[in-house]
Design a protein around this motif. Structure first.
Motif, PDB file in Angstrom:
ATOM      1  N   PRO A 106       0.808  -1.226   0.000  1.00 37.45           N
ATOM      2  CA  PRO A 106       0.000   0.000   0.000  1.00 37.45           C
ATOM      3  C   PRO A 106       0.839   1.273   0.000  1.00 37.45           C
ATOM      4  O   PRO A 106       0.492   2.256  -0.665  1.00 37.45           O
ATOM      5  CB  PRO A 106      -0.822  -0.137   1.293  1.00 37.45           C
ATOM      6  CG  PRO A 106      -0.904  -1.613   1.533  1.00 37.45           C
ATOM      7  CD  PRO A 106       0.414  -2.150   1.079  1.00 37.45           C
ATOM      8  N   ALA A 107       1.961   1.254   0.723  1.00 39.73           N
ATOM      9  CA  ALA A 107       2.835   2.436   0.755  1.00 39.73           C
ATOM     10  C   ALA A 107       3.442   2.708  -0.616  1.00 39.73           C
ATOM     11  O   ALA A 107       3.552   3.865  -1.042  1.00 39.73           O
ATOM     12  CB  ALA A 107       3.942   2.241   1.794  1.00 39.73           C
ATOM     13  N   SER A 108       3.820   1.645  -1.326  1.00 39.38           N
ATOM     14  CA  SER A 108       4.385   1.819  -2.671  1.00 39.38           C
ATOM     15  C   SER A 108       3.353   2.391  -3.628  1.00 39.38           C
ATOM     16  O   SER A 108       3.655   3.276  -4.441  1.00 39.38           O
ATOM     17  CB  SER A 108       4.906   0.480  -3.206  1.00 39.38           C
ATOM     18  OG  SER A 108       6.016   0.040  -2.462  1.00 39.38           O
ATOM     19  N   LEU A 109       2.131   1.896  -3.548  1.00 33.57           N
ATOM     20  CA  LEU A 109       1.062   2.413  -4.409  1.00 33.57           C
ATOM     21  C   LEU A 109       0.808   3.889  -4.140  1.00 33.57           C
ATOM     22  O   LEU A 109       0.655   4.700  -5.059  1.00 33.57           O
ATOM     23  CB  LEU A 109      -0.221   1.615  -4.183  1.00 33.57           C
ATOM     24  CG  LEU A 109      -0.287   0.233  -4.843  1.00 33.57           C
ATOM     25  CD1 LEU A 109      -1.450  -0.559  -4.276  1.00 33.57           C
ATOM     26  CD2 LEU A 109      -0.418   0.357  -6.352  1.00 33.57           C
ATOM     27  N   ALA A 110       0.764   4.254  -2.860  1.00 38.67           N
ATOM     28  CA  ALA A 110       0.536   5.659  -2.506  1.00 38.67           C
ATOM     29  C   ALA A 110       1.676   6.531  -3.013  1.00 38.67           C
ATOM     30  O   ALA A 110       1.453   7.663  -3.468  1.00 38.67           O
ATOM     31  CB  ALA A 110       0.393   5.790  -0.994  1.00 38.67           C
ATOM     32  N   LEU A 111       2.889   6.004  -2.970  1.00 38.06           N
ATOM     33  CA  LEU A 111       4.050   6.766  -3.437  1.00 38.06           C
ATOM     34  C   LEU A 111       3.995   6.971  -4.952  1.00 38.06           C
ATOM     35  O   LEU A 111       4.305   8.061  -5.463  1.00 38.06           O
ATOM     36  CB  LEU A 111       5.336   6.030  -3.044  1.00 38.06           C
ATOM     37  CG  LEU A 111       6.633   6.837  -3.110  1.00 38.06           C
ATOM     38  CD1 LEU A 111       6.595   8.001  -2.129  1.00 38.06           C
ATOM     39  CD2 LEU A 111       7.816   5.923  -2.813  1.00 38.06           C
ATOM     40  N   ILE A 112       3.586   5.946  -5.680  1.00 37.33           N
ATOM     41  CA  ILE A 112       3.447   6.062  -7.142  1.00 37.33           C
ATOM     42  C   ILE A 112       2.403   7.119  -7.490  1.00 37.33           C
ATOM     43  O   ILE A 112       2.620   7.967  -8.368  1.00 37.33           O
ATOM     44  CB  ILE A 112       3.069   4.696  -7.758  1.00 37.33           C
ATOM     45  CG1 ILE A 112       4.233   3.702  -7.618  1.00 37.33           C
ATOM     46  CG2 ILE A 112       2.693   4.856  -9.235  1.00 37.33           C
ATOM     47  CD1 ILE A 112       3.845   2.259  -7.908  1.00 37.33           C
ATOM     48  N   ARG A 113       1.265   7.076  -6.796  1.00 40.46           N
ATOM     49  CA  ARG A 113       0.204   8.044  -7.074  1.00 40.46           C
ATOM     50  C   ARG A 113       0.645   9.471  -6.728  1.00 40.46           C
ATOM     51  O   ARG A 113       0.351  10.422  -7.460  1.00 40.46           O
ATOM     52  CB  ARG A 113      -1.051   7.663  -6.295  1.00 40.46           C
ATOM     53  CG  ARG A 113      -1.676   6.345  -6.772  1.00 40.46           C
ATOM     54  CD  ARG A 113      -3.001   6.077  -6.090  1.00 40.46           C
ATOM     55  NE  ARG A 113      -3.567   4.805  -6.536  1.00 40.46           N
ATOM     56  CZ  ARG A 113      -3.643   3.713  -5.786  1.00 40.46           C
ATOM     57  NH1 ARG A 113      -3.204   3.728  -4.534  1.00 40.46           N
ATOM     58  NH2 ARG A 113      -4.180   2.604  -6.264  1.00 40.46           N
ATOM     59  N   ALA A 114       1.375   9.607  -5.622  1.00 42.98           N
ATOM     60  CA  ALA A 114       1.860  10.933  -5.233  1.00 42.98           C
ATOM     61  C   ALA A 114       2.894  11.458  -6.232  1.00 42.98           C
ATOM     62  O   ALA A 114       2.920  12.651  -6.559  1.00 42.98           O
ATOM     63  CB  ALA A 114       2.464  10.876  -3.832  1.00 42.98           C
ATOM     64  N   ALA A 115       3.739  10.553  -6.749  1.00 40.49           N
ATOM     65  CA  ALA A 115       4.741  10.953  -7.742  1.00 40.49           C
ATOM     66  C   ALA A 115       4.075  11.388  -9.038  1.00 40.49           C
ATOM     67  O   ALA A 115       4.529  12.331  -9.703  1.00 40.49           O
ATOM     68  CB  ALA A 115       5.705   9.797  -8.007  1.00 40.49           C
TER      69      ALA A 115
END
Length: 346
Positions: A106-115
């Motif tokens: 979930p943290a990786s997905l959130a980071l991709i979306r934020a990027a």
């Protein structure tokens, strides 16, 4: 930020269970680090990714603008075993793969979306920790459960693949035929590498298995979990918290999973936790020696492997029976491998 002439400029994002490492790389033939840093994420909440990018951009303010962003993805699930550009189909697979790595996914997905919001139009690349292990033989990959579950992706995946790949890359044409890599950090795993390829590894379906870790159990009698379900009344959320956050060295010591804290504490429980970790690592190394039919070189890497001399000494003592073993300490260069792959695929 400014533009740069020629080559790719990669923002490599390495999201772990307790920190976010970032590095800005200029990549022509080889990645060259321009600026980098680490953000401790344990005390942050899941909605802090915009703030992470504020921190990163402050550090990168005088550097060139990224032309591609590379992400370390711990688990790509059963359908993703090669690094790739991120699109809607990849995101769907990563969302499904969160079931295998709830600590990281979930943290990786959130980071991709934020990027994507912070750098609109800049291509993003997923670099999978499982990719290095994708070619493991069936005897290593298959888990000993009822066959009907195997079709759904229940198998040994292996992790810390980017770290292992970086060790293989650093060894170059001097790589020994039989190599064991022990990545020892907050998460820890041991991998058997024959002629540069992974043939076995200690982590399994998830990053919770194998070596006893800072807060994770590592391998555990599955009957313990059944007992806790039946007799202690734990539900699935309580079990997940126990396995990943309240076990390992933190659970045994009752103090912390941080090796530095445990060394300084010098209590009986801290000492027991450390000795159990060292024994667990040695046992997994011995298992990988069996898979290889012998060993030429053992590499210690990761935060503990690179920096905790006492752990290195304990491993040397525990493996003194292995004749002619060359033990080396080498840096894990995951971020440089992310930059390399992202530049090639972006």
């Amino acid at each position: 930020m400014v533009a740069i002439e020629g080559g790719a400029v990669v923002l490599a994002l390495n999201s772990g269970s307790s920190s976010l490492k970032y590095g800005l790389y200029a990549v022509e033939s080889e990645p060259v680090l321009l600026v980098g840093g680490t953000i401790e994420t344990a005390e942050h909440h899941g909605d802090d990714h915009a703030r992470f990018f504020d921190t990163i951009e402050t550090a990168l303010h005088s550097g060139p603008t990224p032309t591609v962003i590379g992400h370390r993805i711990v688990h790509g699930g059963p359908h993703r075993d090669a690094h790739c550009r991120i699109d809607a189909a990849v995101m769907a697979d990563l969302e499904a793969a969160c079931a295998f790595a709830p600590l990281h996914g979930p943290a990786s997905l959130a980071l991709i979306r934020a990027a994507e919001i912070r750098y609109p139009g800049v291509p993003q690349v997923a670099c999978f920790d499982t990719a290095f292990h994708a070619g493991m033989p069936d005897v290593a990959k298959t888990l000993p459960i009822a066959k009907e579950y195997l079709a759904g992706g229940v198998r040994r995946y292996g992790f810390h693949g980017l770290s292992c790949e970086s060790i293989v890359y650093q060894l170059g044409d001097k790589i020994p035929a039989r190599l064991v890599i022990a990545h020892l950090g907050n998460g820890a795993s041991v991998t058997a590498v024959r002629d540069g390829r992974s043939i076995d590894t200690s982590m399994g379906l998830t990053p919770s298995g194998g070596v006893m870790m800072a807060t994770r159990t590592g391998d555990l009698d599955p009957g313990i979990l059944l007992y806790l379900l039946r007799e202690a009344g734990l539900d699935q959320d309580s079990l997940a918290t126990l396995v990943d956050h309240r076990s390992g060295m933190a659970g045994v010591s009752g103090l912390s999973g941080d090796m530095r804290v445990l060394r300084a504490a010098a209590t009986d429980d801290a000492d027991l936790a450390i000795r159990m970790f060292e024994r667990s690592v040695c046992k997994q190394i011995a298992a990988m020696i069996v898979s290889l039919g012998g060993v030429d070189t053992l590499v210690l890497t990761g935060g503990i492997g690179e920096n905790d001399a006492a752990t290195g000494q304990a491993i040397r003592a525990g493996l003194a029976w292995v004749a002619g073993l060359d033990i080396r300490i080498m840096p894990s260069q995951e971020d440089a491998r992310i930059a390399f792959h992202a530049a090639a695929l972006g």
